[in-house]
Design an enzyme around this catalytic site. Structure first.
Site, PDB file in Angstrom:
ATOM      1  N   ASP A  12       0.852  -1.190   0.000  1.00  0.00           N
ATOM      2  CA  ASP A  12       0.000   0.000   0.000  1.00  0.00           C
ATOM      3  C   ASP A  12       0.885   1.236   0.000  1.00  0.00           C
ATOM      4  O   ASP A  12       1.003   1.958   1.005  1.00  0.00           O
ATOM      5  CB  ASP A  12      -0.941  -0.028   1.199  1.00  0.00           C
ATOM      6  CG  ASP A  12      -1.868  -1.227   1.160  1.00  0.00           C
ATOM      7  OD1 ASP A  12      -2.400  -1.524   0.066  1.00  0.00           O
ATOM      8  OD2 ASP A  12      -2.056  -1.876   2.196  1.00  0.00           O
ATOM      9  N   ASP A  61      -6.341  -6.870  -4.496  1.00  0.00           N
ATOM     10  CA  ASP A  61      -7.379  -6.437  -3.563  1.00  0.00           C
ATOM     11  C   ASP A  61      -8.214  -5.334  -4.201  1.00  0.00           C
ATOM     12  O   ASP A  61      -8.051  -4.154  -3.915  1.00  0.00           O
ATOM     13  CB  ASP A  61      -6.715  -5.934  -2.274  1.00  0.00           C
ATOM     14  CG  ASP A  61      -7.721  -5.642  -1.177  1.00  0.00           C
ATOM     15  OD1 ASP A  61      -8.864  -6.126  -1.283  1.00  0.00           O
ATOM     16  OD2 ASP A  61      -7.355  -4.932  -0.220  1.00  0.00           O
ATOM     17  N   LYS A  63     -11.801  -5.523  -4.342  1.00  0.00           N
ATOM     18  CA  LYS A  63     -13.133  -5.434  -3.719  1.00  0.00           C
ATOM     19  C   LYS A  63     -14.222  -5.158  -4.759  1.00  0.00           C
ATOM     20  O   LYS A  63     -14.985  -4.195  -4.678  1.00  0.00           O
ATOM     21  CB  LYS A  63     -13.144  -4.363  -2.628  1.00  0.00           C
ATOM     22  CG  LYS A  63     -12.146  -4.635  -1.508  1.00  0.00           C
ATOM     23  CD  LYS A  63     -12.215  -3.552  -0.449  1.00  0.00           C
ATOM     24  CE  LYS A  63     -11.219  -3.808   0.663  1.00  0.00           C
ATOM     25  NZ  LYS A  63      -9.819  -3.558   0.233  1.00  0.00           N
ATOM     26  N   ASP A  66     -20.416  -5.213  -8.749  1.00  0.00           N
ATOM     27  CA  ASP A  66     -21.065  -4.667  -9.943  1.00  0.00           C
ATOM     28  C   ASP A  66     -22.144  -5.647 -10.378  1.00  0.00           C
ATOM     29  O   ASP A  66     -22.412  -6.639  -9.689  1.00  0.00           O
ATOM     30  CB  ASP A  66     -20.026  -4.442 -11.049  1.00  0.00           C
ATOM     31  CG  ASP A  66     -20.336  -3.218 -11.911  1.00  0.00           C
ATOM     32  OD1 ASP A  66     -21.489  -3.130 -12.397  1.00  0.00           O
ATOM     33  OD2 ASP A  66     -19.456  -2.370 -12.081  1.00  0.00           O
TER      34      ASP A  66
END
Length: 230
Positions: A12, A61, A63, A66
């Site tokens: 990150d 990652d 997430k 839809d």
């Protein structure tokens, strides 16, 4: 699995150049990396492909959430990238679409239950009536029914979740902090050893490693703690 298979270092960080520096510094001690929004939008998808080609495991990652067709199309392309794990928000229709699209591949689909940065007031503000624990368990059961490979939850919920999903599904826990380290923006955290004891199969550790003065030494200390758990 060894500790090396279970430790996922969260990249990150803002640039691919920084990510490359961290991966180089960690060397062969770390096998598994998580790439999320911050790095994805700075060239991280191509970097993820390169890591996979170099024999590393990549937890993408994203997430996803839809309509079914969009989820399925996205998952099909992520399978082609050689990713090892992928997150979706644990909504039943989305999970079923993803499972069908990933059928026959090695991609482990993970349902995100409740973000570890959220507590009861946060959920209430978002319109949820359930507390974090009960919402996590409900979504864990839905992930199991949908045929997902695992779920993401706080290590505080790992033992209860393991009782719901059984022995085979992955339980991936972010919010891991070695004893004495800063919690940052995480509200539900646990040490590496305690998380393994609680039933987590994989631990995501970001800042305590990537922001350490010596990232490799920090990773080795966490691996040692994980290996000491019996």
């Amino acid at each position: 699995m060894t500790a090396r298979d279970r430790l996922i270092v969260g990249l990150d960080i803002p640039t691919v150049q920084e990510a490359e520096r961290i991966v180089s510094a960690l060397g062969e001690d770390v096998l598994f990396y998580k790439i999320g929004y911050q790095l994805v939008f700075a060239g991280g998808l191509e970097f993820a492909r390169e890591l996979a080609q170099d024999g590393k495991k990549v937890f993408l990652d994203m997430k996803l959430l839809d309509i079914d067709n969009t989820i399925a199309s996205g998952v099909e392309n992520i399978v082609k990238m050689g990713m090892s794990m992928l997150t979706l928000h644990a909504y039943p229709k989305a999970m079923r679409a993803a499972v069908a699209a990933a059928n026959g591949s090695d991609l482990c689909l993970l349902g995100v239950t409740v973000l570890t940065s959220m507590d009861q007031p946060d959920l209430a503000e978002a319109g949820y009536e359930l507390d974090p624990r009960h919402l996590v368990l409900k979504r864990a059961a839905q992930a199991r029914t949908a045929g997902m490979g695992g779920i993401v939850c706080s290590a505080e919920e790992s033992a209860a979740v393991r009782a719901v999903v059984g022995p085979d599904m992955a339980i991936v826990t972010p919010g891991i902090r070695p004893a004495g380290s800063d919690k940052g923006d995480q509200k539900r955290v646990m040490t590496p050893g305690d998380a393994i004891r609680a039933g987590s199969s994989h631990l995501v550790v970001g800042r305590p490693i990537v922001r350490a003065e010596d990232p490799r030494a920090a990773a080795r200390a966490i691996l040692d703690e994980m290996n000491a758990v019996r």
